[in-house]
Design a protein around this motif. Structure first.
Motif, short mmCIF file in Angstrom:
data_model
loop_
_atom_site.label_atom_id
_atom_site.label_comp_id
_atom_site.label_asym_id
_atom_site.label_seq_id
_atom_site.Cartn_x
_atom_site.Cartn_y
_atom_site.Cartn_z
N VAL A 143 32.76 8.64 -55.60
CA VAL A 143 32.36 9.79 -54.77
C VAL A 143 33.36 9.97 -53.63
O VAL A 143 33.78 11.09 -53.32
N GLN A 144 33.77 8.86 -53.05
CA GLN A 144 34.69 8.93 -51.90
C GLN A 144 36.07 9.44 -52.31
O GLN A 144 36.75 10.10 -51.51
N ASP A 145 36.51 9.15 -53.55
CA ASP A 145 37.85 9.63 -53.95
C ASP A 145 37.80 10.95 -54.73
O ASP A 145 38.82 11.41 -55.22
N GLY A 146 36.60 11.52 -54.86
CA GLY A 146 36.48 12.84 -55.45
C GLY A 146 36.33 12.89 -56.96
O GLY A 146 36.24 13.96 -57.55
N THR A 147 36.27 11.72 -57.60
CA THR A 147 36.08 11.70 -59.06
C THR A 147 34.71 12.26 -59.42
O THR A 147 34.55 12.95 -60.43
N VAL A 148 33.71 11.94 -58.60
CA VAL A 148 32.34 12.39 -58.83
C VAL A 148 31.84 13.09 -57.56
O VAL A 148 32.01 12.57 -56.46
N LYS A 149 31.23 14.26 -57.74
CA LYS A 149 30.70 14.98 -56.58
C LYS A 149 29.29 14.54 -56.22
O LYS A 149 28.96 14.37 -55.05
N ALA A 150 28.44 14.40 -57.24
CA ALA A 150 27.05 14.05 -56.96
C ALA A 150 26.42 13.43 -58.21
O ALA A 150 26.80 13.74 -59.34
N PHE A 151 25.47 12.54 -57.99
CA PHE A 151 24.69 11.95 -59.07
C PHE A 151 23.31 11.64 -58.50
O PHE A 151 23.06 11.88 -57.32
N GLU A 152 22.44 11.09 -59.31
CA GLU A 152 21.11 10.84 -58.80
C GLU A 152 20.52 9.55 -59.34
O GLU A 152 21.02 8.97 -60.32
N LEU A 153 19.46 9.11 -58.75
CA LEU A 153 18.72 7.93 -59.19
C LEU A 153 17.48 7.82 -58.31
O LEU A 153 17.30 8.58 -57.34
N TRP A 154 16.65 6.90 -58.65
CA TRP A 154 15.51 6.53 -57.84
C TRP A 154 15.86 5.21 -57.16
O TRP A 154 16.92 4.64 -57.42
#
Length: 373
Positions: free
Chosen positions: A299-310
């Motif tokens: 997320v910090q390097d921009g590979t992933v913008k957002a994801f989710e979990l509980w």
């Protein structure tokens, strides 16, 4: 059967058989993350069909006192798995707060269905008060779990359910519908609702994965997704290397691919690793279910913008409180029954004996620093 691991409270640890203790000390191999698993469907169908039906109905007294001296055994899909380490630690925390005893047993393989059956049988022979199990397969445990319930042991499933007749209550991390639809919505917004997408799942028999994927496919039928096309569902079997290779294969097979949804902590991490080191970084978007600690750097390097979990720790806590409420007679698993789960609050059992922890949490660059699991 895979290597054995048993974690218990000190009192129980002293009672562990020497042979089992020796196996536990023989050197355990830490495997990769998982929130799902699988087995052969034919074997599970056969097991489910030969086991007698069990209902979630029965008498319950919501005002009954909480029993003391209970032992609740956690049987995750895979021990030494960071996801289940967190969830089962949550169960231990809740049981300790209640003055009850905790133990954990299980296999080091997320697809060792026979191993899970063996552990259920052993726990039944040990006459534990309750079993909290994350099933590798919906039907394979049915006969063993029904024998456990016939012996007076309460059975709770968490994270991944069995057939409903094979346990009293399923503690669901979030509704399957909310998880499936929200992952599609996340990726849709990132892609401006246009382009080819793929799903990287775990095992083909994994109950939770397939339920979520079903709702993803239904969500994609809505008008706003008319320009998004699901081209393939790939399976990485919750194996990091296989998931990495499946991601690579998807990009080679579909050069125009714009996005990937991976609803498994193993898959999304492996896919992020591949994208991070490839020409597709920043060009092919990725979302799904992962842990903040696994996904933070991506997320910090921009590979992933957002994801989710509980919160897996809270999931384990709720499984423990549910098991104790069942063992105390406060609930029996019937729809509409309510119970209190410590600081988590009050919960009501829904249809087919399902209790839901709550809505999934979305993690992105704005909030991922607030979580450590």
């Amino acid at each position: 059967m895979s290597t054995v691991l048993i974690r218990t409270t000190p009192r129980l640890r002293r009672k562990a058989p020497r042979a089992v203790a020796a196996l536990a000390a023989s050197g355990l191999i830490a495997l990769s993350l998982s929130a799902c698993g699988g087995a052969t469907k034919s074997s599970t169908d056969k097991a489910a069909s030969t086991a007698p039906a069990v209902t979630q109905s029965g008498s319950a007294d919501p005002n009954a006192a909480t029993k003391k001296g209970l032992t609740v055994a956690f049987l995750p899909k895979q021990v030494n798995n960071p996801y289940f380490n967190i969830s089962d630690a949550g169960g231990n925390t809740a049981l300790t707060a209640l003055g009850e005893s905790y133990k954990e047993v299980g296999t080091t393989s997320a697809t060792d269905t026979a191993g899970q059956v063996s552990y259920v049988n052993t726990l039944t022979q040990q006459h534990v008060s309750a079993i909290a199990v994350s099933a590798q397969d919906p039907g394979a445990l049915c006969t063993a779990l029904k024998q456990a319930m016939s012996a007076g042991i309460k059975v709770v499933t968490y994270d991944s359910d069995t057939d409903p007749g094979c346990r009293q209550v399923f503690v669901s991390q979030a509704s399957s519908e909310a998880l499936g639809r929200s992952e599609v919505d996340l990726l849709g917004k990132e892609l401006n609702y246009s382009g080819q997408i793929a799903i990287l799942s775990a095992a083909q028999t994994a109950t939770n994965q397939n339920a979520w994927i079903g709702f993803m496919q239904d969500e994609l039928k809505k008008p706003q997704f008319a320009n998004m096309k699901l081209v393939k569902i790939a399976y990485g079997n919750d194996d990091a290397q296989m998931s990495f290779q499946q991601t690579q294969g998807l990009l080679q097979q579909y050069p125009g691919l714009k996005g990937v949804i991976s609803p498994t902590t193993v898959g999304i991490k492996a896919a992020a690793q591949y994208l991070d080191g490839s020409q597709y970084k920043g060009k092919v978007l990725l979302t799904g279910l992962g842990t903040p600690n696994d996904m933070r750097s991506y997320v910090q390097d921009g590979t992933v913008k957002a994801f989710e979990l509980w919160d897996p720790g809270k999931l384990g806590q709720l499984a423990a409180y549910t098991a104790v409420a069942l063992a105390s007679g406060q609930i029996s698993g019937g729809q509409g029954q309510t119970f209190t789960a410590g600081a988590l609050g009050s919960f009501t059992i829904g249809a087919q004996g399902v209790v839901t922890l709550g809505a999934p949490t979305v993690f992105d660059s704005s909030n991922i620093g607030q979580f450590n699991f």
